[in-house]
Enzyme design. Structure first.
Site, short mmCIF file in Angstrom:
data_model
loop_
_atom_site.label_atom_id
_atom_site.label_comp_id
_atom_site.label_asym_id
_atom_site.label_seq_id
_atom_site.Cartn_x
_atom_site.Cartn_y
_atom_site.Cartn_z
CB ALA A 171 -37.59 40.32 14.33
CB CYS A 214 -33.08 47.49 25.70
SG CYS A 214 -31.86 46.35 25.05
#
Length: 443
Positions: A272, A391
């Site tokens: 997270a 990403c």
């Protein structure tokens, strides 16, 4: 460069010189220290934060100048390194080599300041290693005198031309025949500044009007992200301290939408930190959220983000692969698996990644990602959904990873995302590079 070690302790800086703190020479020398640290294997952001911690007295202008020079030099490292290979006949001390890289970047981006740049680089060299100031002057003058010849040679060098490692260029060329050059070009630019409006404290329309009133030009993306035409200091954003807005890349803001959230769901954000996607989940729906993070310091950042935004969610420090240490046996309706990856899609924000990452790092990331997916899958309720996110722009971490996972798990069902089997965002003017795939567990 040496291989990347994100937890490497930044080396102590050299003794402060007599250079005026508001001079270009000072900024060049400090940026060179950061580039030198990265060439030795340090994480650029960590090195910069350590430098700022030692110099709380620096004004914002000095901080900004040092950061811009260091980040820009490393975005262009492939070109600067190639220039020095042509102009240097023997190795120089690392400090001077790094100074030359920074000065070459400044010459390339500010050619109208060439005289000042050379003089200030010589001043910096004199303060750092006086006997070598003549070498610095000679190298920079040679770069100017032989610009046409050198530029032709650089354009024939793949890494220098695209300002990315050759293995990186080849991977993108093979995976994205239509978009690889645009993605590489975008990866050399300054990243856009995206904003996420906290829907619990105001509407996007109202906040957009505030930006207009403040004179901050912007555009709105399809997921309601606002992208500023020019970056501004966070403190200048209307309502930032009050938790009405957060800085988050527009590409990252698809996660909460594509999770298909509903009130009352039990949701897990498995990797997270720093908490942007977790916060967006809580801003989107009244769910029961558990945010996991392996590192205790980064876990604290999630807590701090929640506090600023007025959000409530459980944050725990744990390795998501070790279920026995954090899972209570209650299944989750939704899981966000924003897994560790090469970060190749956000390299313009962290340009040290381009030069410290190695091609053989990619299989290692893929293996770790597979471990995480296999560990999380049993915690997902039948009929529940898992959103896989990286990403990265490398297919080994993205499409192929998901294909292999589905081959291992017969109860995994691929779901479309806005009519597509998956979504690969390449770096561009509006967002960084991200990959999304949505999986459901068969009931």
């Amino acid at each position: 460069m040496k291989n990347h070690r994100s937890n490497r302790t930044p080396r102590p800086e050299r003794p402060a010189s007599a250079l005026p703190a508001d001079s270009l020479a000072f900024s060049l020398s400090r940026a060179a220290e950061l580039v030198e640290a990265v060439r030795a294997g340090a994480n650029l952001t960590d090195a910069f934060e350590a430098m700022l911690a030692r110099h709380a007295e620096w004004p914002d202008a000095t901080r900004g100048a040092v950061r811009d020079l260091a980040w820009g030099t490393l975005r262009d490292y492939g070109r600067g390194d190639a220039v020095l290979r042509q102009l240097l006949h023997k190795p120089l001390p690392e400090a001077i080599h790094a100074l030359l890289l920074v000065a070459l970047h400044r010459l390339e981006t500010r050619p109208e300041q060439a005289h000042t740049v050379v003089n200030q680089a010589v001043e910096a060299a004199a303060a750092m290693m006086a006997p070598l100031k003549g070498v610095v002057n000679g190298v920079l003058r040679n770069r100017q005198r032989n610009a046409a010849e050198l530029d032709a040679e650089l354009d024939a060098d793949q890494s220098a031309y695209y300002r990315h490692p050759s293995w990186w260029v080849e991977r993108l060329r093979a995976s994205f025949p239509q978009g690889w050059e645009a993605a590489l070009a975008a990866g050399n630019e300054r990243p856009p500044m995206g904003l996420r409006v906290n829907h619990l404290r105001g509407s996007v329309d109202a906040y957009a009007s505030e930006l207009d009133a403040a004179g901050f030009a912007h555009r709105r993306l399809g997921n309601d992200a606002l992208v500023l035409a020019k970056p501004v200091a966070v403190a200048a954003l209307p309502g930032f301290a009050e938790g009405r807005v957060s800085v988050q890349d527009g590409g990252a803001q698809w996660a909460a939408r594509w999770l298909d959230l509903a009130p009352g769901q039990r949701v897990l954000d498995a990797c997270a930190a720093p908490g942007g996607k977790s916060a967006h989940i809580l801003e989107t729906a009244a769910v029961e959220l558990l945010s996991l993070e392996l590192d205790a310091v980064r876990s604290r950042r999630i807590v701090d983000n929640f506090a600023r935004l007025g959000l409530t969610g459980e944050v725990r420090t744990a390795d998501c692969r070790e279920r026995a240490k954090w899972w209570d046996g209650r299944p989750f309706d939704r899981i966000l698996a924003d897994v560790p990856c090469s970060a190749s899609g956000v390299a313009r924000r962290h340009p040290d990644i381009k030069w410290l990452r190695r091609a053989d790092d990619i299989p290692r990331f893929a293996a770790q990602q597979a471990e995480i997916l296999d560990a999380l899958w049993p915690t997902l309720a039948p009929g529940g959904k898992l959103l896989y996110v990286t990403c990265s722009v490398f297919v080994e971490e993205n499409a192929r990873q998901v294909e292999r996972f589905c081959a291992r798990h017969a109860d995994a069902l691929r779901l479309e995302i806005d009519g597509r089997p998956e979504c690969q965002l390449l770096p561009g003017a509006d967002h960084d590079g991200f990959y999304y795939a949505l999986l459901a567990k068969r009931a």
